[in-house]
Each structure stands twice: as structure tokens, then as C-alpha cells.
Design a protein around this motif. Sequence first.
Motif, PDB file in Angstrom:
ATOM      1  N   LEU A  44       0.825  -1.206   0.000  1.00 14.45           N
ATOM      2  CA  LEU A  44       0.000   0.000   0.000  1.00 14.45           C
ATOM      3  C   LEU A  44       0.862   1.260   0.000  1.00 14.45           C
ATOM      4  N   TYR A  45       1.953   1.217   0.720  1.00 13.26           N
ATOM      5  CA  TYR A  45       2.863   2.368   0.746  1.00 13.26           C
ATOM      6  C   TYR A  45       3.439   2.615  -0.649  1.00 13.26           C
ATOM      7  N   ASP A  46       3.829   1.516  -1.330  1.00 13.62           N
ATOM      8  CA  ASP A  46       4.359   1.650  -2.691  1.00 13.62           C
ATOM      9  C   ASP A  46       3.314   2.239  -3.637  1.00 13.62           C
ATOM     10  N   GLU A  47       2.069   1.768  -3.485  1.00 12.64           N
ATOM     11  CA  GLU A  47       0.981   2.286  -4.320  1.00 12.64           C
ATOM     12  C   GLU A  47       0.788   3.785  -4.086  1.00 12.64           C
ATOM     13  N   LYS A  48       0.825   4.167  -2.835  1.00  7.45           N
ATOM     14  CA  LYS A  48       0.635   5.572  -2.496  1.00  7.45           C
ATOM     15  C   LYS A  48       1.734   6.431  -3.111  1.00  7.45           C
ATOM     16  N   GLU A  49       2.961   5.973  -3.030  1.00  7.96           N
ATOM     17  CA  GLU A  49       4.080   6.742  -3.568  1.00  7.96           C
ATOM     18  C   GLU A  49       4.004   6.867  -5.084  1.00  7.96           C
ATOM     19  N   ARG A  50       3.452   5.876  -5.742  1.00 12.99           N
ATOM     20  CA  ARG A  50       3.413   5.865  -7.204  1.00 12.99           C
ATOM     21  C   ARG A  50       2.185   6.559  -7.782  1.00 12.99           C
ATOM     22  N   PHE A 100      -9.268  10.185  -8.776  1.00 17.94           N
ATOM     23  CA  PHE A 100      -7.866  10.542  -8.980  1.00 17.94           C
ATOM     24  C   PHE A 100      -6.943   9.491  -8.364  1.00 17.94           C
ATOM     25  N   ASP A 101      -7.308   8.990  -7.187  1.00 22.73           N
ATOM     26  CA  ASP A 101      -6.477   7.975  -6.529  1.00 22.73           C
ATOM     27  C   ASP A 101      -6.416   6.690  -7.346  1.00 22.73           C
ATOM     28  N   SER A 102      -7.543   6.293  -7.914  1.00 17.60           N
ATOM     29  CA  SER A 102      -7.610   5.000  -8.607  1.00 17.60           C
ATOM     30  C   SER A 102      -7.175   5.074 -10.070  1.00 17.60           C
ATOM     31  N   TRP A 103      -7.029   6.282 -10.596  1.00 18.25           N
ATOM     32  CA  TRP A 103      -6.589   6.447 -11.980  1.00 18.25           C
ATOM     33  C   TRP A 103      -5.169   5.909 -12.126  1.00 18.25           C
TER      34      TRP A 103
END
Length: 259
Positions: A44-50, A100-103
Amino acid sequence: MSLRDRRSVEDLKLNGLNIDLYGTGAMFRDMTRAIHELDLEGALYDEKERFVLPMDDLRWFIKDSRKINWIFFILKSKDGWRNIIYPAKLNQEDALIALFDSWQAAISEKKRLLDHLKEDWIRHTDLDHYYSWFGERDEKKRCEAAWAWYRKEHGRHLKATSKFVNINDILFFLDTLDFSLDAKLLHIEKIKKEIKRQQVRANLKGKKQSNFALHEEVRDQLEALVERYGLTRRQIIERLIRNAVIKGLDGENAPVGSD
């Protein structure tokens, strides 16, 4: 592994969350439990950063319902955004943030889109000054007249729109319609004329109407008085008649029994 991959989500058995519980403590606890049990903190942290924009980048539309409504309208006209679907449980603000988050685009691309939206919004709202007349005196009355005119002339656009009570209601309504500037200016003029007609009818209510022809010279003099005193023709004529009743036609005292 990306959590955005559909097969990964299915493998992790994350499809069982009940959207009806969105925003509740129950969903928060379910998600927290799943994250810990499946050891997803790192992913999840990686997803957030990307992919996830910092909240500061989104603040320009937070708590601004007009801006959010307009952004949805603009996004739906863009390729890849035409069929925007989000859970009905979400309000527009949360839905826009979630979109925007899921794009699946890099943060830099998301920021570019936001920058373009900001520039377009500034250009769009530059036209608001054309409607300033509605926000001046008698705002509610003028806005209600605008609503009545649009209901009559463009009723299909008003199906889900509440009656206008202030200038922001008019702007909110027009934000998502493709009227050209020329068309909008024409609408404003027609609404103004309709309001003026209503005022004339109201002023004539209970009064006898008189129609008569004036000599051209007298008509010019009447127009000069209108321009000089800023009154209507009717108001000028009424005052002249009242003065004649009081002072007489030539300025002498009115004859006995003139009242």
C-alpha cells in the motif's frame, strides 16, 4: 505486485467489502484487519508513492461544490473518463478524490491534469462578471425570473435543478451546459426584458391605460425630460398632470373644483 491488478485483488480476496458500510467504523475495522492479516502495509505504501496525489494538490476543489460539479462535467468529456462510475454511497467530493487515486497514471500526469483544470477554471469563471446584475438589488427576484425563463425556454435542462434563489445557483446550473457566450448574453438580455415587462404590468395593475398621439415637437420635449430626470415617460406625464391639477395649466392656481 501491484494492488491495482484485478487478479491480485481477487487472489487477496478483497472483493467482499460492503460499500454500504463506506465511512463507517465497521468498514475501517474490516480494512485494517485485512491489511494486517495479508501483510499489505508495504504494498500500500508503494501504491501511495506511485499513484496517490498529496492532499495539498487536491485542496483547490475541496469543499467547493460548484468547482467539483464542473470538474466532473469536464472529465466526462475527455477520452478515458467518459464512463465515470463510482459507488452511489460516495458524495461528489469523495468520489472525485477516489477517481484521482484510482486512476492508473503517474503522479506527474495527474498533476498535469490538475494544472490544466485550474487554468480552464480560471478562464471559465472569468465570464461570471456577465451575471453580476443578478447579484445586485432584488437578487432573489431576479434569479427567480431567470429560473422561470430557463424553465420555459430550456426546460429539459432544469429537470434536476432546484429553483434559483441566488446568483451562484444560476452559475452552478450553467457550468455544465454548452451554451456559447453569445447565447448566454442573449439569455441575459431576454431575462432582463422579461423582468421589465413584469414590472410594467405590475405598475399598470389597477390603473386605467391611456393611449394618445403626441405632436412631434411635444414628443421630443417629453424625451428630453425623460433623459434629464431619469424617469419613464409615464412618470413624467403623471407628474405634469398632477402639477397642472395643483397649479393650473399655465402655473396659476388651479380652478375651484379641480380636485
